[in-house]
Design a protein around this motif. Sequence first.
Motif, PDB file in Angstrom:
ATOM      1  N   PRO A 176       1.029   5.327  -2.121  1.00 33.93           N
ATOM      2  CA  PRO A 176       1.947   4.196  -1.984  1.00 33.93           C
ATOM      3  C   PRO A 176       2.815   4.365  -0.728  1.00 33.93           C
ATOM      4  O   PRO A 176       3.056   5.498  -0.280  1.00 33.93           O
ATOM      5  CB  PRO A 176       2.802   4.271  -3.256  1.00 33.93           C
ATOM      6  CG  PRO A 176       1.990   5.087  -4.216  1.00 33.93           C
ATOM      7  CD  PRO A 176       1.215   6.049  -3.371  1.00 33.93           C
ATOM      8  N   THR A 177       3.287   3.268  -0.174  1.00 38.45           N
ATOM      9  CA  THR A 177       4.066   3.344   1.068  1.00 38.45           C
ATOM     10  C   THR A 177       5.443   3.968   0.851  1.00 38.45           C
ATOM     11  O   THR A 177       6.030   4.496   1.787  1.00 38.45           O
ATOM     12  CB  THR A 177       4.243   1.951   1.709  1.00 38.45           C
ATOM     13  OG1 THR A 177       4.887   1.081   0.767  1.00 38.45           O
ATOM     14  CG2 THR A 177       2.908   1.384   2.146  1.00 38.45           C
ATOM     15  N   ILE A 178       5.962   3.891  -0.380  1.00 41.90           N
ATOM     16  CA  ILE A 178       7.246   4.513  -0.709  1.00 41.90           C
ATOM     17  C   ILE A 178       7.136   5.172  -2.082  1.00 41.90           C
ATOM     18  O   ILE A 178       6.360   4.720  -2.920  1.00 41.90           O
ATOM     19  CB  ILE A 178       8.414   3.490  -0.683  1.00 41.90           C
ATOM     20  CG1 ILE A 178       8.096   2.272  -1.547  1.00 41.90           C
ATOM     21  CG2 ILE A 178       8.751   3.079   0.750  1.00 41.90           C
ATOM     22  CD1 ILE A 178       9.202   1.247  -1.644  1.00 41.90           C
ATOM     23  N   PRO A 179       7.911   6.226  -2.347  1.00 40.26           N
ATOM     24  CA  PRO A 179       7.770   6.982  -3.603  1.00 40.26           C
ATOM     25  C   PRO A 179       8.132   6.209  -4.870  1.00 40.26           C
ATOM     26  O   PRO A 179       7.722   6.591  -5.954  1.00 40.26           O
ATOM     27  CB  PRO A 179       8.722   8.167  -3.427  1.00 40.26           C
ATOM     28  CG  PRO A 179       9.003   8.245  -1.980  1.00 40.26           C
ATOM     29  CD  PRO A 179       8.801   6.881  -1.414  1.00 40.26           C
ATOM     30  N   HIS A 180       8.884   5.138  -4.753  1.00 37.00           N
ATOM     31  CA  HIS A 180       9.262   4.357  -5.934  1.00 37.00           C
ATOM     32  C   HIS A 180       8.601   2.975  -5.931  1.00 37.00           C
ATOM     33  O   HIS A 180       9.115   2.032  -6.519  1.00 37.00           O
ATOM     34  CB  HIS A 180      10.791   4.227  -6.013  1.00 37.00           C
ATOM     35  CG  HIS A 180      11.397   3.632  -4.778  1.00 37.00           C
ATOM     36  ND1 HIS A 180      11.660   4.388  -3.656  1.00 37.00           N
ATOM     37  CD2 HIS A 180      11.773   2.368  -4.488  1.00 37.00           C
ATOM     38  CE1 HIS A 180      12.188   3.599  -2.725  1.00 37.00           C
ATOM     39  NE2 HIS A 180      12.260   2.371  -3.207  1.00 37.00           N
ATOM     40  N   CYS A 181       7.437   2.868  -5.325  1.00 32.85           N
ATOM     41  CA  CYS A 181       6.719   1.598  -5.204  1.00 32.85           C
ATOM     42  C   CYS A 181       6.372   1.035  -6.585  1.00 32.85           C
ATOM     43  O   CYS A 181       5.643   1.653  -7.357  1.00 32.85           O
ATOM     44  CB  CYS A 181       5.442   1.801  -4.401  1.00 32.85           C
ATOM     45  SG  CYS A 181       4.445   0.312  -4.220  1.00 32.85           S
ATOM     46  N   SER A 182       6.910  -0.137  -6.881  1.00 28.85           N
ATOM     47  CA  SER A 182       6.620  -0.768  -8.170  1.00 28.85           C
ATOM     48  C   SER A 182       5.258  -1.446  -8.178  1.00 28.85           C
ATOM     49  O   SER A 182       4.796  -1.909  -9.221  1.00 28.85           O
ATOM     50  CB  SER A 182       7.718  -1.774  -8.515  1.00 28.85           C
ATOM     51  OG  SER A 182       7.714  -2.834  -7.582  1.00 28.85           O
ATOM     52  N   MET A 183       4.601  -1.509  -7.029  1.00 30.33           N
ATOM     53  CA  MET A 183       3.292  -2.144  -6.918  1.00 30.33           C
ATOM     54  C   MET A 183       2.142  -1.142  -7.043  1.00 30.33           C
ATOM     55  O   MET A 183       0.977  -1.528  -6.954  1.00 30.33           O
ATOM     56  CB  MET A 183       3.162  -2.862  -5.564  1.00 30.33           C
ATOM     57  CG  MET A 183       4.183  -3.932  -5.331  1.00 30.33           C
ATOM     58  SD  MET A 183       3.832  -5.326  -6.395  1.00 30.33           S
ATOM     59  CE  MET A 183       5.249  -6.327  -6.095  1.00 30.33           C
ATOM     60  N   ALA A 184       2.436   0.127  -7.269  1.00 30.76           N
ATOM     61  CA  ALA A 184       1.403   1.161  -7.281  1.00 30.76           C
ATOM     62  C   ALA A 184       0.329   0.878  -8.327  1.00 30.76           C
ATOM     63  O   ALA A 184      -0.868   1.015  -8.053  1.00 30.76           O
ATOM     64  CB  ALA A 184       2.020   2.541  -7.504  1.00 30.76           C
ATOM     65  N   THR A 185       0.731   0.483  -9.524  1.00 37.44           N
ATOM     66  CA  THR A 185      -0.257   0.205 -10.566  1.00 37.44           C
ATOM     67  C   THR A 185      -1.116  -0.996 -10.187  1.00 37.44           C
ATOM     68  O   THR A 185      -2.337  -0.976 -10.389  1.00 37.44           O
ATOM     69  CB  THR A 185       0.450  -0.036 -11.918  1.00 37.44           C
ATOM     70  OG1 THR A 185       1.280   1.087 -12.203  1.00 37.44           O
ATOM     71  CG2 THR A 185      -0.555  -0.206 -13.036  1.00 37.44           C
ATOM     72  N   LEU A 186      -0.509  -2.014  -9.608  1.00 39.78           N
ATOM     73  CA  LEU A 186      -1.262  -3.192  -9.184  1.00 39.78           C
ATOM     74  C   LEU A 186      -2.241  -2.834  -8.065  1.00 39.78           C
ATOM     75  O   LEU A 186      -3.397  -3.282  -8.070  1.00 39.78           O
ATOM     76  CB  LEU A 186      -0.311  -4.303  -8.730  1.00 39.78           C
ATOM     77  CG  LEU A 186      -0.957  -5.598  -8.252  1.00 39.78           C
ATOM     78  CD1 LEU A 186      -1.866  -6.192  -9.324  1.00 39.78           C
ATOM     79  CD2 LEU A 186       0.125  -6.593  -7.842  1.00 39.78           C
ATOM     80  N   ILE A 187      -1.824  -2.006  -7.129  1.00 36.35           N
ATOM     81  CA  ILE A 187      -2.716  -1.573  -6.051  1.00 36.35           C
ATOM     82  C   ILE A 187      -3.909  -0.817  -6.632  1.00 36.35           C
ATOM     83  O   ILE A 187      -5.068  -1.073  -6.285  1.00 36.35           O
ATOM     84  CB  ILE A 187      -1.958  -0.713  -5.020  1.00 36.35           C
ATOM     85  CG1 ILE A 187      -0.964  -1.594  -4.242  1.00 36.35           C
ATOM     86  CG2 ILE A 187      -2.921  -0.003  -4.068  1.00 36.35           C
ATOM     87  CD1 ILE A 187       0.037  -0.802  -3.414  1.00 36.35           C
ATOM     88  N   GLY A 188      -3.638   0.108  -7.531  1.00 42.68           N
ATOM     89  CA  GLY A 188      -4.721   0.860  -8.172  1.00 42.68           C
ATOM     90  C   GLY A 188      -5.649  -0.038  -8.962  1.00 42.68           C
ATOM     91  O   GLY A 188      -6.872   0.160  -8.962  1.00 42.68           O
ATOM     92  N   LEU A 189      -5.084  -1.047  -9.634  1.00 40.87           N
ATOM     93  CA  LEU A 189      -5.900  -2.001 -10.382  1.00 40.87           C
ATOM     94  C   LEU A 189      -6.811  -2.786  -9.437  1.00 40.87           C
ATOM     95  O   LEU A 189      -7.988  -3.003  -9.731  1.00 40.87           O
ATOM     96  CB  LEU A 189      -5.009  -2.946 -11.195  1.00 40.87           C
ATOM     97  CG  LEU A 189      -5.728  -3.934 -12.099  1.00 40.87           C
ATOM     98  CD1 LEU A 189      -6.551  -3.224 -13.166  1.00 40.87           C
ATOM     99  CD2 LEU A 189      -4.696  -4.873 -12.747  1.00 40.87           C
ATOM    100  N   CYS A 190      -6.290  -3.173  -8.290  1.00 41.54           N
ATOM    101  CA  CYS A 190      -7.109  -3.890  -7.300  1.00 41.54           C
ATOM    102  C   CYS A 190      -8.265  -3.021  -6.810  1.00 41.54           C
ATOM    103  O   CYS A 190      -9.402  -3.492  -6.688  1.00 41.54           O
ATOM    104  CB  CYS A 190      -6.252  -4.322  -6.110  1.00 41.54           C
ATOM    105  SG  CYS A 190      -5.068  -5.624  -6.482  1.00 41.54           S
TER     106      CYS A 190
END
Length: 174
Positions: free
Chosen positions: A83-97
């Motif tokens: 993730p671009t930052i350690p607290h990225c709230s989009m990490a799960t969505l990125i992994g799902l994609c």
Amino acid sequence: MTTLINQNPIIYEASAGNSTREWREEDENEDAADPIDAQEVFDLIRSISDPEHPLSLEQLNVTQRDHIQVSDENNTILVEFTPTIPHCSMATLIGLCIRVRLLRCLPSRFKVDISVRKGTHQSEHAVNKQLNDKERVAAALENSHLLEVVNQCLATATSGGVVANIVKGPNPAN
């Protein structure tokens, strides 16, 4: 107005070209076991758009060829992303994609594991658990709004629209 989590990400230079695979007519034979390598997997996921920015995962250095392991003999693939930052709230969505792209494009014989690179996210254990739980993934994809967002991210990434620093070469944090 939505506040961006990472308002000014560093943009990395994308590598030239797309797939290194040469498609031939015999590739249409679905009974044959095509060898798959890390470059081919990278080619499949590099153009996924970031959910927050109109940039590809490759441009944001979220995914890298060196963070993909393929065992064609064991039919396993491991994709690690950053993730671009350690607290990225989009990490799960990125992994799902990433998971959905690979599910749609790779032969079903492969077991795919998706994970956040160790030490790159505050909740890496929880994110990894969600991304590799078949029931959670299936439930997420039953949500029509979430599926629409995933499909938008899987469309070819565009460039531009965000002011950021362009860095050539490897991630300076590595």
